[in-house]
Motif scaffolding. Structure first.
Motif, PDB file in Angstrom:
ATOM      1  N   GLU A 119       0.772  -1.075  -0.070  1.00  0.00           N
ATOM      2  CA  GLU A 119      -0.167   0.014  -0.024  1.00  0.00           C
ATOM      3  C   GLU A 119       0.674   1.193  -0.107  1.00  0.00           C
ATOM      4  OE1 GLU A 119      -3.010   0.148   3.055  1.00  0.00           O
ATOM      5  OE2 GLU A 119      -3.833  -1.774   2.474  1.00  0.00           O
ATOM      6  N   LYS A 120       1.933   1.351   0.841  1.00  0.00           N
ATOM      7  CA  LYS A 120       2.859   2.272   0.897  1.00  0.00           C
ATOM      8  C   LYS A 120       3.373   2.828  -0.579  1.00  0.00           C
ATOM      9  CE  LYS A 120       6.110   4.077   4.222  1.00  0.00           C
ATOM     10  NZ  LYS A 120       6.978   3.755   5.404  1.00  0.00           N
ATOM     11  N   PHE A 121       3.976   1.423  -1.002  1.00  0.00           N
ATOM     12  CA  PHE A 121       4.653   1.653  -2.605  1.00  0.00           C
ATOM     13  C   PHE A 121       3.722   2.158  -3.466  1.00  0.00           C
ATOM     14  CE2 PHE A 121       5.500  -0.467  -6.371  1.00  0.00           C
ATOM     15  CZ  PHE A 121       6.706   0.067  -6.999  1.00  0.00           C
ATOM     16  N   GLU A 122       2.712   1.628  -3.295  1.00  0.00           N
ATOM     17  CA  GLU A 122       1.328   2.017  -4.471  1.00  0.00           C
ATOM     18  C   GLU A 122       0.995   3.706  -4.113  1.00  0.00           C
ATOM     19  OE1 GLU A 122       0.031   0.428  -7.118  1.00  0.00           O
ATOM     20  OE2 GLU A 122       1.536  -1.146  -6.562  1.00  0.00           O
ATOM     21  N   ASP A 134      14.708   4.315  -6.245  1.00  0.00           N
ATOM     22  CA  ASP A 134      13.775   4.143  -5.059  1.00  0.00           C
ATOM     23  C   ASP A 134      12.736   3.021  -5.394  1.00  0.00           C
ATOM     24  OD1 ASP A 134      15.140   5.732  -3.506  1.00  0.00           O
ATOM     25  OD2 ASP A 134      13.813   7.455  -3.806  1.00  0.00           O
ATOM     26  N   GLU A 135      12.239   3.147  -6.578  1.00  0.00           N
ATOM     27  CA  GLU A 135      11.233   2.176  -7.220  1.00  0.00           C
ATOM     28  C   GLU A 135      11.794   0.713  -7.282  1.00  0.00           C
ATOM     29  OE1 GLU A 135       8.138   1.226 -10.992  1.00  0.00           O
ATOM     30  OE2 GLU A 135       9.086   3.376 -10.573  1.00  0.00           O
ATOM     31  N   LEU A 136      13.085   0.607  -7.593  1.00  0.00           N
ATOM     32  CA  LEU A 136      13.751  -0.600  -7.592  1.00  0.00           C
ATOM     33  C   LEU A 136      14.010  -1.241  -6.357  1.00  0.00           C
ATOM     34  CD1 LEU A 136      16.601  -0.332 -10.376  1.00  0.00           C
ATOM     35  CD2 LEU A 136      14.342  -1.846 -10.363  1.00  0.00           C
ATOM     36  N   LYS A 137      14.483  -0.192  -5.244  1.00  0.00           N
ATOM     37  CA  LYS A 137      14.462  -0.682  -3.834  1.00  0.00           C
ATOM     38  C   LYS A 137      13.338  -1.256  -3.133  1.00  0.00           C
ATOM     39  CE  LYS A 137      18.477   2.207  -3.061  1.00  0.00           C
ATOM     40  NZ  LYS A 137      19.105   3.391  -2.156  1.00  0.00           N
ATOM     41  N   LEU A 143       9.723  -8.004  -3.020  1.00  0.00           N
ATOM     42  CA  LEU A 143       9.968  -9.277  -3.539  1.00  0.00           C
ATOM     43  C   LEU A 143      10.461 -10.359  -2.403  1.00  0.00           C
ATOM     44  CD1 LEU A 143      11.366  -8.702  -7.174  1.00  0.00           C
ATOM     45  CD2 LEU A 143       9.207 -10.064  -6.292  1.00  0.00           C
ATOM     46  N   LYS A 144      11.490  -9.690  -1.504  1.00  0.00           N
ATOM     47  CA  LYS A 144      12.016 -10.381  -0.250  1.00  0.00           C
ATOM     48  C   LYS A 144      10.908 -10.495   0.548  1.00  0.00           C
ATOM     49  CE  LYS A 144      16.715  -8.652  -0.452  1.00  0.00           C
ATOM     50  NZ  LYS A 144      17.598  -7.690   0.090  1.00  0.00           N
ATOM     51  N   GLN A 145       9.972  -9.750   0.915  1.00  0.00           N
ATOM     52  CA  GLN A 145       8.830 -10.200   1.907  1.00  0.00           C
ATOM     53  C   GLN A 145       8.033 -11.012   1.258  1.00  0.00           C
ATOM     54  OE1 GLN A 145       7.021  -6.052   2.406  1.00  0.00           O
ATOM     55  NE2 GLN A 145       7.990  -5.600   4.288  1.00  0.00           N
ATOM     56  N   GLU A 146       7.738 -11.221  -0.228  1.00  0.00           N
ATOM     57  CA  GLU A 146       7.024 -12.065  -0.686  1.00  0.00           C
ATOM     58  C   GLU A 146       7.771 -13.545  -0.484  1.00  0.00           C
ATOM     59  OE1 GLU A 146       5.980 -11.177  -4.676  1.00  0.00           O
ATOM     60  OE2 GLU A 146       4.593  -9.729  -4.037  1.00  0.00           O
ATOM     61  N   ASN A 147       8.976 -13.430  -0.669  1.00  0.00           N
ATOM     62  CA  ASN A 147       9.864 -14.843  -0.490  1.00  0.00           C
ATOM     63  C   ASN A 147       9.725 -15.345   0.867  1.00  0.00           C
ATOM     64  OD1 ASN A 147      10.606 -15.149  -3.264  1.00  0.00           O
ATOM     65  ND2 ASN A 147      12.366 -14.028  -3.031  1.00  0.00           N
ATOM     66  N   LYS A 148       9.948 -14.131   1.805  1.00  0.00           N
ATOM     67  CA  LYS A 148       9.668 -14.598   3.159  1.00  0.00           C
ATOM     68  C   LYS A 148       8.535 -15.312   3.578  1.00  0.00           C
ATOM     69  CE  LYS A 148      10.201 -12.815   8.059  1.00  0.00           C
ATOM     70  NZ  LYS A 148      10.277 -11.399   8.630  1.00  0.00           N
ATOM     71  N   PHE A 149       7.542 -14.573   2.956  1.00  0.00           N
ATOM     72  CA  PHE A 149       6.238 -15.182   3.163  1.00  0.00           C
ATOM     73  C   PHE A 149       5.970 -16.661   2.609  1.00  0.00           C
ATOM     74  CE2 PHE A 149       1.770 -15.310   1.319  1.00  0.00           C
ATOM     75  CZ  PHE A 149       0.894 -15.328   2.686  1.00  0.00           C
ATOM     76  N   LEU A 150       6.401 -16.689   1.312  1.00  0.00           N
ATOM     77  CA  LEU A 150       6.309 -17.961   0.932  1.00  0.00           C
ATOM     78  C   LEU A 150       7.123 -19.045   1.637  1.00  0.00           C
ATOM     79  CD1 LEU A 150       6.524 -17.092  -2.965  1.00  0.00           C
ATOM     80  CD2 LEU A 150       4.390 -17.914  -1.571  1.00  0.00           C
ATOM     81  N   GLU A 151       8.202 -18.820   1.932  1.00  0.00           N
ATOM     82  CA  GLU A 151       9.150 -19.673   2.964  1.00  0.00           C
ATOM     83  C   GLU A 151       8.229 -19.994   4.320  1.00  0.00           C
ATOM     84  OE1 GLU A 151      12.810 -17.884   3.720  1.00  0.00           O
ATOM     85  OE2 GLU A 151      13.712 -18.090   1.605  1.00  0.00           O
ATOM     86  N   LEU A 152       7.659 -18.961   4.694  1.00  0.00           N
ATOM     87  CA  LEU A 152       6.886 -19.143   5.950  1.00  0.00           C
ATOM     88  C   LEU A 152       5.706 -20.096   5.698  1.00  0.00           C
ATOM     89  CD1 LEU A 152       7.048 -15.725   7.640  1.00  0.00           C
ATOM     90  CD2 LEU A 152       8.096 -17.731   8.376  1.00  0.00           C
ATOM     91  N   GLN A 153       5.312 -20.002   4.686  1.00  0.00           N
ATOM     92  CA  GLN A 153       4.171 -21.090   4.061  1.00  0.00           C
ATOM     93  C   GLN A 153       4.621 -22.374   4.110  1.00  0.00           C
ATOM     94  OE1 GLN A 153       2.229 -19.125   0.689  1.00  0.00           O
ATOM     95  NE2 GLN A 153       0.362 -18.416   2.023  1.00  0.00           N
ATOM     96  N   LEU A 154       5.915 -22.411   3.511  1.00  0.00           N
ATOM     97  CA  LEU A 154       6.294 -23.782   3.391  1.00  0.00           C
ATOM     98  C   LEU A 154       6.763 -24.485   4.784  1.00  0.00           C
ATOM     99  CD1 LEU A 154       7.608 -25.936   1.316  1.00  0.00           C
ATOM    100  CD2 LEU A 154       9.778 -24.542   1.492  1.00  0.00           C
ATOM    101  N   ASP A 155       7.315 -23.565   5.719  1.00  0.00           N
ATOM    102  CA  ASP A 155       7.474 -24.031   6.975  1.00  0.00           C
ATOM    103  C   ASP A 155       6.278 -24.420   7.694  1.00  0.00           C
ATOM    104  OD1 ASP A 155      10.115 -23.572   6.782  1.00  0.00           O
ATOM    105  OD2 ASP A 155       9.964 -21.561   7.778  1.00  0.00           O
ATOM    106  N   LEU A 156       5.104 -23.630   7.618  1.00  0.00           N
ATOM    107  CA  LEU A 156       3.785 -23.951   8.000  1.00  0.00           C
ATOM    108  C   LEU A 156       3.468 -25.428   7.402  1.00  0.00           C
ATOM    109  CD1 LEU A 156       1.084 -23.609   9.586  1.00  0.00           C
ATOM    110  CD2 LEU A 156       0.203 -22.326   7.625  1.00  0.00           C
TER     111      LEU A 156
END
Length: 167
Positions: A119-122, A134-137, A143-156
């Protein structure tokens, strides 16, 4: 002289009669004593046999009690081992449930952070306050947060699979 002989004869006759009775009584008493001693010996032998029999029975009872005690100890150890196993399984299950809950909480937090940053980015993108760098950052961060989210789902999923295995 007749008067002296008669008392002497009577005296000898009395001594002879008493003497025979004593011998007769002595023989009867001696045989009775032998019979009595034999009876006493038999009674002692019977008592000894009875005592030996009772001792054997007591020993058998002691052996049986010892055997029962050993069996009871084995059963107790077996029950204790089974109880430990059950307690261990219960602890493992509780840990697995805790892991699943923790993974769900992490996913929830990661999702909240991701949505917040999106939301902040948008918002910044709409206001055109972002430079190309800044947009790339921001995209990299998302993307890092999405990867972390996917890894957490895998851990679950892994934690849930382990929990299902325990059931």
């Amino acid at each position: 002289m007749k008067t002296k002989i008669i008392p002497i004869i009577v005296l000898f006759v009395m001594q002879f009669s008493f003497g025979q009775e004593k011998v007769k009584d002595t023989l009867a008493t001696a045989t009775d004593k032998v019979f009595i001693e034999q009876n006493k010996l038999r009674e002692k032998e019977e008592i000894l046999k009875t005592e030996q029999k009772q001792e054997k029975e007591r020993q058998k009872e002691l052996d049986k009690a010892e055997k029962d005690k050993k069996i009871a100890e084995r059963e107790k150890k077996k029950a204790e081992k089974e109880l430990k196993k059950i307690e261990k399984e219960k602890a493992q299950r509780e840990k697995a449930v805790a892991r699943v809950e923790k993974a769900k909480e992490r996913i929830k937090d990661a999702k909240k952070d991701l949505e917040k940053d999106k939301e902040k980015f948008e918002k910044l993108k709409r206001k055109e306050k972002l430079s190309a760098e800044d947009e790339l950052k921001w995209r990299e961060k998302l993307l890092k947060q999405e990867n972390k989210f996917l890894e957490l789902q895998l851990d679950l999923e892994k934690a849930q699979h382990k929990l299902d295995k325990l059931d």
